[in-house]
Each structure stands twice: as C-alpha cells, then as structure tokens.
Design an enzyme around this catalytic site. Structure first.
Site, PDB file in Angstrom:
ATOM      1  N   GLU A 164      34.738  59.679  46.223  1.00  0.00           N
ATOM      2  CA  GLU A 164      35.058  60.030  47.616  1.00  0.00           C
ATOM      3  C   GLU A 164      36.540  60.364  47.853  1.00  0.00           C
ATOM      4  O   GLU A 164      36.868  61.316  48.544  1.00  0.00           O
ATOM      5  CB  GLU A 164      34.666  58.836  48.499  1.00  0.00           C
ATOM      6  N   MET A 194      30.669  57.010  47.499  1.00  0.00           N
ATOM      7  CA  MET A 194      31.665  56.272  48.285  1.00  0.00           C
ATOM      8  C   MET A 194      32.664  55.517  47.412  1.00  0.00           C
ATOM      9  O   MET A 194      32.429  55.298  46.220  1.00  0.00           O
ATOM     10  CB  MET A 194      30.965  55.277  49.199  1.00  0.00           C
ATOM     11  N   GLY A 195      33.688  55.081  48.047  1.00  0.00           N
ATOM     12  CA  GLY A 195      34.797  54.385  47.404  1.00  0.00           C
ATOM     13  C   GLY A 195      36.046  55.019  47.972  1.00  0.00           C
ATOM     14  O   GLY A 195      36.455  56.080  47.492  1.00  0.00           O
ATOM     15  N   LYS A 225      34.613  40.585  49.562  1.00  0.00           N
ATOM     16  CA  LYS A 225      33.573  41.592  49.858  1.00  0.00           C
ATOM     17  C   LYS A 225      34.116  43.004  49.730  1.00  0.00           C
ATOM     18  O   LYS A 225      35.257  43.245  50.094  1.00  0.00           O
ATOM     19  CB  LYS A 225      33.086  41.357  51.292  1.00  0.00           C
ATOM     20  N   THR A 226      33.397  43.924  49.224  1.00  0.00           N
ATOM     21  CA  THR A 226      33.549  45.378  49.381  1.00  0.00           C
ATOM     22  C   THR A 226      32.757  46.091  48.290  1.00  0.00           C
ATOM     23  O   THR A 226      32.852  45.729  47.102  1.00  0.00           O
ATOM     24  CB  THR A 226      35.000  45.912  49.355  1.00  0.00           C
ATOM     25  N   ILE A 227      31.999  47.097  48.704  1.00  0.00           N
ATOM     26  CA  ILE A 227      31.239  47.868  47.702  1.00  0.00           C
ATOM     27  C   ILE A 227      32.198  48.658  46.822  1.00  0.00           C
ATOM     28  O   ILE A 227      31.835  49.064  45.727  1.00  0.00           O
ATOM     29  CB  ILE A 227      30.230  48.854  48.342  1.00  0.00           C
ATOM     30  N   ASP A 228      33.438  48.880  47.298  1.00  0.00           N
ATOM     31  CA  ASP A 228      34.377  49.716  46.539  1.00  0.00           C
ATOM     32  C   ASP A 228      34.802  49.067  45.219  1.00  0.00           C
ATOM     33  O   ASP A 228      35.304  49.747  44.330  1.00  0.00           O
ATOM     34  CB  ASP A 228      35.642  49.996  47.371  1.00  0.00           C
ATOM     35  N   TYR A 279      19.479  73.849  38.789  1.00  0.00           N
ATOM     36  CA  TYR A 279      20.560  73.510  39.727  1.00  0.00           C
ATOM     37  C   TYR A 279      21.641  72.659  39.078  1.00  0.00           C
ATOM     38  O   TYR A 279      21.350  71.791  38.243  1.00  0.00           O
ATOM     39  CB  TYR A 279      20.017  72.687  40.910  1.00  0.00           C
ATOM     40  N   ASP A 337      42.442  43.700  52.588  1.00  0.00           N
ATOM     41  CA  ASP A 337      43.236  43.580  53.819  1.00  0.00           C
ATOM     42  C   ASP A 337      42.820  42.341  54.621  1.00  0.00           C
ATOM     43  O   ASP A 337      43.666  41.590  55.099  1.00  0.00           O
ATOM     44  CB  ASP A 337      43.016  44.804  54.717  1.00  0.00           C
ATOM     45  N   TYR A 339      26.466  55.594  52.750  1.00  0.00           N
ATOM     46  CA  TYR A 339      25.837  54.615  53.639  1.00  0.00           C
ATOM     47  C   TYR A 339      24.473  54.166  53.101  1.00  0.00           C
ATOM     48  O   TYR A 339      24.011  53.076  53.426  1.00  0.00           O
ATOM     49  CB  TYR A 339      25.732  55.202  55.056  1.00  0.00           C
ATOM     50  N   ARG A 387      25.049  50.747  51.257  1.00  0.00           N
ATOM     51  CA  ARG A 387      25.835  49.611  51.770  1.00  0.00           C
ATOM     52  C   ARG A 387      24.988  48.503  52.387  1.00  0.00           C
ATOM     53  O   ARG A 387      25.476  47.390  52.571  1.00  0.00           O
ATOM     54  CB  ARG A 387      26.853  50.099  52.805  1.00  0.00           C
ATOM     55  N   GLY A 428      33.698  47.230  56.217  1.00  0.00           N
ATOM     56  CA  GLY A 428      32.465  47.965  55.902  1.00  0.00           C
ATOM     57  C   GLY A 428      31.371  47.046  55.381  1.00  0.00           C
ATOM     58  O   GLY A 428      31.658  46.026  54.741  1.00  0.00           O
ATOM     59  N   ARG A 458      36.368  46.454  62.324  1.00  0.00           N
ATOM     60  CA  ARG A 458      37.586  46.681  61.540  1.00  0.00           C
ATOM     61  C   ARG A 458      38.876  46.261  62.255  1.00  0.00           C
ATOM     62  O   ARG A 458      39.963  46.623  61.829  1.00  0.00           O
ATOM     63  CB  ARG A 458      37.673  48.156  61.131  1.00  0.00           C
TER      64      ARG A 458
HETATM   65  P1  FBP Z   1      35.487  48.079  53.066  1.00  0.00           P
HETATM   66  O1  FBP Z   1      36.708  48.327  52.228  1.00  0.00           O
HETATM   67  O2  FBP Z   1      35.795  47.592  54.422  1.00  0.00           O
HETATM   68  O3  FBP Z   1      34.514  47.193  52.357  1.00  0.00           O
HETATM   69  O4  FBP Z   1      34.727  49.473  53.283  1.00  0.00           O
HETATM   70  C1  FBP Z   1      34.633  50.398  52.252  1.00  0.00           C
HETATM   71  C2  FBP Z   1      33.844  51.635  52.653  1.00  0.00           C
HETATM   72  O5  FBP Z   1      32.469  51.430  52.499  1.00  0.00           O
HETATM   73  C3  FBP Z   1      34.334  52.815  51.826  1.00  0.00           C
HETATM   74  O6  FBP Z   1      33.599  52.937  50.648  1.00  0.00           O
HETATM   75  C4  FBP Z   1      34.188  53.962  52.792  1.00  0.00           C
HETATM   76  O7  FBP Z   1      35.155  54.943  52.530  1.00  0.00           O
HETATM   77  C5  FBP Z   1      34.439  53.337  54.119  1.00  0.00           C
HETATM   78  O8  FBP Z   1      34.092  51.989  54.009  1.00  0.00           O
HETATM   79  C6  FBP Z   1      33.677  53.971  55.244  1.00  0.00           C
HETATM   80  O9  FBP Z   1      34.061  53.375  56.440  1.00  0.00           O
HETATM   81  P2  FBP Z   1      33.238  53.416  57.794  1.00  0.00           P
HETATM   82  O10 FBP Z   1      32.117  52.432  57.642  1.00  0.00           O
HETATM   83  O11 FBP Z   1      34.207  52.973  58.816  1.00  0.00           O
HETATM   84  O12 FBP Z   1      32.711  54.802  57.960  1.00  0.00           O
END
Ligand code: FBP
Length: 551
Positions: A311, A250-251, A202-205, A243, A176, A422, A425, A81, A145
């Site tokens: 998420e 995400m995560g 790398k990863t935003i998670d 409201y 991974d 999204y 990211r 991602g 991926r």
């Molecule tokens: P990575 O672990 O590859 O960095 O991606 C994380 C992520 O952004 C998650 O937060 C999200 O659940 C997923 O990718 C969404 O995947 P896709 O881009 O395939 O819709």
C-alpha cells in the site's frame, strides 16, 4: 439476532492459554528479570519518564499468587484500525478479572480513546462478552483514532477514572497508541492517581514488533485472508492464462503484509517498499523490473502473472516522495481554494506545471491522468495528499504497459486490479489470533493484579504450540527512542520496518528470480478453524523464518 453457524461454533471455542497461565489465578506468580533500558536515548527517556523508566521485565510462572487482594475496576479501550482478535483481548481480560473476584468490574470505553474523555462506556457482563467470543471486528465497543496525548486529556481521564473507581486502563493499540499509553502511565504515576496503564500490541501492519514483542495481533489472520484470495487469483490466472493481476495489499508504510503474502503464495512479483527506498529505485526502474517478468513469461507462452504491491510503496520512491512534498506545498493554505476554483483539468494542469520544479513535473507527467487527479483530490485533515488512496496497483500496470510499448513488445498484456485491505481486518480470528489475543488480555489482568503500570502485555515463543508460550510484561519505555515528529523531538516506540538483512526478506530475495520467470504459485486456501494443529494453529512464515525455522 440471526447468527451464522460458524459464529455459533466459534462462541464455543476455548482459546489456548500459555502453559504457565493454565494453573488457575491463585497459582500464578511473578518472576522478575533484570532492570531495563530504552533501546536508545536512555538519558532523555529516563528524564521524561522518572516514575516508570527502568522497571524490570517480568514473566509469570506456576507458584502461589502473592498479589495484594483488592477489588479492581478496569477500563478497556480499542484504538486505531481494526485487527482480528481484538474482541478476544477483551474476553481474556474479562475472564481473568472475574475469575479473580466476581465483584471486579470491566468498563469498555466506546469508539476509541475519545470514549474515556467523553465518559462514554458500557459495563460488561457475561451475556455481553459471550456474544463476541472468538469473533472478528472491534464492534464490541467500537474503535477510533483520537490520540490521548495532552495533559488536559490526561486530567479528564484521571477524573473519569476517579468517578468510577477505575484502578487500571488497558489500551489495545499500535505503536502510537502504546507510546501514548506509556505517557499516560507516567502522568497517572506522577500525579498519584493510583491508576495503572497496560498496553496490548495490535495492528495488522505487523510493524509493532521488536526483540520483546514477536508480533502484533491481527497480522496472522489478515495475511492469511489476503493470501487465500491471492492464491485463488493465482489459480485463476494459471487456469485462464490471459491476465496479469496487480494486487495492492494494506500496510500503511511497512511491507510486512506484502512480504508475508509473497512467502505464502510465491507470486511473480512482490515489491518491498523498504528495498525501493534503500536502492533509491525510480518509478521507471520498478516498471522495467515488472516488464522484464512480463516479457520473459510471455516468451514462454505465459501471458499471465500476479504482482503484489504494498500500500505505501509510492511514498518510498524518492522522486515520488519529492513530488508529493511539492504538491503539499503547492496547495498549502488558501492556494488550495484557488486551485479548486479552476474550471477545467487543462487549467489545473497548467497551474501544476507552473508550480512544480521541472524534475517533479517530469515525474508527474508520466503518471496516468487518473493518478494525477487522485493526487489533487484527496487531502487529509492536515492538508496532505493521502498516499494510501493512490491506486498504485493501477499506476504500476499503466507504467508497465508504457514500458512494454516503448520496447516494441508484441505479446499480450492485459491487466486487472485489486485492493485487499478491509477484507482482512475483521475476519474471524485464526486459532492463532484467538489464542494469542485471549492470552494477551488474560495476561494484562495478571499485570494489573500484580500492580504493574506502563507495561505492555507480552506473550512470546509464539512459533511453538501455546503450551510453550511464555507470558509476562515489558516496560513500554524499553521500546522507546527519541524521534522527530511534526517538528518536535518526541519519545516514541520505534516502528519496525522490513529488515533487508532479516531472514524473511532474505528467503524472498533468494527465490524471487525463479518466481518471476516461472509459475511457482502456492495456494494456501481458506483459514481452517477445526482440524489438525499443523493446518489450523500454525502462525506466519515471517515469524517461523525470524525464529530460524524451516518453511
Ligand atoms: P493501525 O496502524 O491503526 O492498526 O491501522 C493500520 C491500517 O489498517 C493500515 O493498514 C491502513 O493503511 C489504515 O489502517 C487504514 O486506515 P482507516 O481504517 O482509517 O481507513
């Protein structure tokens, strides 16, 4: 091509390197530390990585560069991602490589790891690189991926490297991809290919971190982007006062993103999946917990609120996990066709009722119909429910509405729903991510130049100004243990979930009662790229708390 004024200005931004890498390539030397061991299962990991296990950790420092002078052709891959800053890893790598020797070459393999196997690449030059400096996205070469994990793939990769004279591959990816980078490094070493492999975290998670890697890149920018939006919504909620906003962030499985956003914005509710699992919370317990906040605030005339939902949370609710497992089984193989052939939802509903255990059907039955249908619509390539596509923000607001009705609650409860994923990211990387990523790339080349393989580019001391950052490398095998994956024992980098005894969660836990009943919102505003360092360069609250600093 027309570009925005910010993009133009960001091209000129000069990312900050760690002080120890600022002396110029000829004045950077290596300091070797002690030999390393994997975090667990040492004997098994050692046996699987005979050529790359147990190597020394290293740091760079000022001193005469003693690396062997040779021409390098390097290949780089973006994997998984998108995460803000990926372009800068490539820019840092390119600059270090060209500064060392203008004849060095950088290949970018396109669309993820498959680009290496398909020999699909670009060769970077100054003009190409300059158009991506300090920008978000992975569009410089694209990402994918595909996993590099079989010997057949490794053989092809070795051939492609040989064909181009490539001496090193840099893999920019998550847990991974870096696990696979370690396996590839071992294969290349065992087969005397002369090709080195270096990983970048790398990863935003935010779930690729451990005692060596303080954070993965992209987490800073993504959480700042979501926090800006959440803060804006909080201010809207506090202005209109009508409201309740349910915001999914995400995560995929870890809740680091949700927790960091909560620390930034102090919402009324933030669920933490790891806590849900540890306390074995049921859907109804969670709904009651949120309903308590709605009621308490309603009594004080505050018919509004903000709830952050990670998420992956539903997978951590034990009863929901069991339901999903049963649905996967119910639709396995040809049974999916029979199910899809049923003409009406009523007929499908009966099929489901007959196929689930009474316990799981009871859970299924309390879900809103839209969520019930989502569980049967979307399947991943392995035939499993795609949990990330479940609109859990809608699920929880519907359950809260039911709970309030059962309690005879007379106050108002109007829910709105959002999903922030999204949006964050590919944002322009914050100064932190611009600097961190550029440093990771620059540092990756230093590791290559000094002949290391199977290492992760490591930059640490990140809560301090960049001058004090420490650059070096860590054998990837140090971060590995054996885990059961798809029915097999595999060596993998351990995924870092939110620790319930860690400082970030403890801080949240100490304040959430007050946040749930009062209005304590904080408004972080947009990421600032120009201005005082305390506004522009600070990284996350999570990291500050982990480092024992005040927030
Ligand atoms: P990575 O672990 O590859 O960095 O991606 C994380 C992520 O952004 C998650 O937060 C999200 O659940 C997923 O990718 C969404 O995947 P896709 O881009 O395939 O819709």
């Amino acid at each position: 091509m027309k570009i925005s004024s910010l993009q133009k200005a960001r091209y000129e931004y000069q990312p900050k390197l760690p002080g120890m890498l600022r002396h110029g390539i000829s004045d950077i030397c290596v300091k070797e530390g002690s030999e390393t061991q994997s975090v667990a299962d040492q004997e098994k990991i050692k046996a699987l990585f005979p050529n790359t296990y147990g190597k020394k950790e290293i740091t760079f420092q000022k001193g005469k560069n003693t690396s062997v002078a040779k021409k390098h052709s390097v290949g780089v891959i973006l994997s998984g991602g998108q995460a803000p800053g990926g372009h800068n890893v490539i820019c840092g790598l390119y600059d270090a490589l060209k500064e060392t020797n203008p004849d060095n070459v950088l290949y970018g393999f396109k669309n993820g790891p498959s680009g290496l196997i398909e020999d699909d690449y670009v060769v970077f030059d100054d003009a190409y690189i300059n158009a991506y400096r300090n920008t978000g996205g992975f569009d410089i070469i694209g990402s994918g991926r595909t996993k590099l994990e079989t010997n057949e793939q490794f053989e092809i990769a070795a051939e492609v490297c040989k064909k181009h004279g490539i001496t090193a591959i840099v893999i920019i990816g998550g847990d991974d991809s870096n696990t696979n980078a370690a396996v590839l490094a071992e294969y290349f070493a065992a087969h005397n290919t002369g090709v080195q492999v270096i990983g970048c975290p790398k990863t935003i998670d935010g779930d690729l971190k451990n005692e060596d890697i303080e954070c993965s890149f992209g987490f800073d920018t993504a959480t700042k982007t979501y926090s800006e939006l959440i803060g804006n919504i909080e201010r809207d909620a506090n202005s209109a006062k009508k409201y309740w906003h349910f915001i999914k962030v995400m995560g995929r499985s870890a809740s680091h993103v949700a927790l960091e956003c909560a620390l930034e914005t102090q919402p009324n509710i933030c669920l933490i999946s790891e806590e849900v699992a540890a306390k074995k919370q049921s859907l109804s317990e969670i709904a009651n917990y949120i309903a308590d906040s709605v009621e308490a605030r309603g009594k004080k005339g505050m018919n509004f609120g903000v709830a952050i939902i990670p998420e992956g949370v539903v997978e951590f609710v034990p009863e929901f996990g069991k339901l999903i497992a049963e649905i996967n089984e119910l639709l396995a193989g040809a049974k999916a066709e029979a199910f899809n052939a049923l003409p009406t939802w009523a007929a499908k509903y009966e099929f489901i009722k007959a196929g689930l255990t009474a316990e799981s059907f009871a859970v299924f039955d309390i879900l809103p119909q839209s969520i019930q249908q989502q569980l049967f619509l979307e399947r991943d390539p392995h035939g499993n429910v795609q949990v990330s596509l479940i609109e859990s923000e809608k699920l929880f607001s519907a359950l809260v509405k039911d709970v309030l009705a059962k309690r005879g609650y007379k106050g108002k409860f109007n829910a709105l729903h959002h999903f922030f994923g999204y949006e964050g990211r590919c944002a322009f990387p914050s100064n932190f991510d611009s600097d961190y990523c550029y440093s990771l790339g620059y540092n990756a080349f230093m590791l290559i130049q000094y002949g290391y393989t199977g290492y992760l580019s490591k930059v640490s001391n990140l809560s301090k100004p960049a001058t004090e950052w420490v650059a070096g490398g860590m054998p990837i095998t140090k971060m590995m243990n054996i885990e059961r994956r798809h029915g097999e024992d595999k060596p993998v980098i351990r995924k870092a979930l939110v620790e319930l005894d860690g400082a970030p969660f403890k801080y949240f836990e100490a304040h959430r009662e007050e946040w749930s009943k009062e209005t304590c919102y904080t408004y972080p505003g947009a990421i600032q790229y120009y201005g005082p360092a305390e506004v522009c360069d600070l990284t996350t609250r999570t990291l500050a708390l982990e480092k024992g600093e005040e927030i």
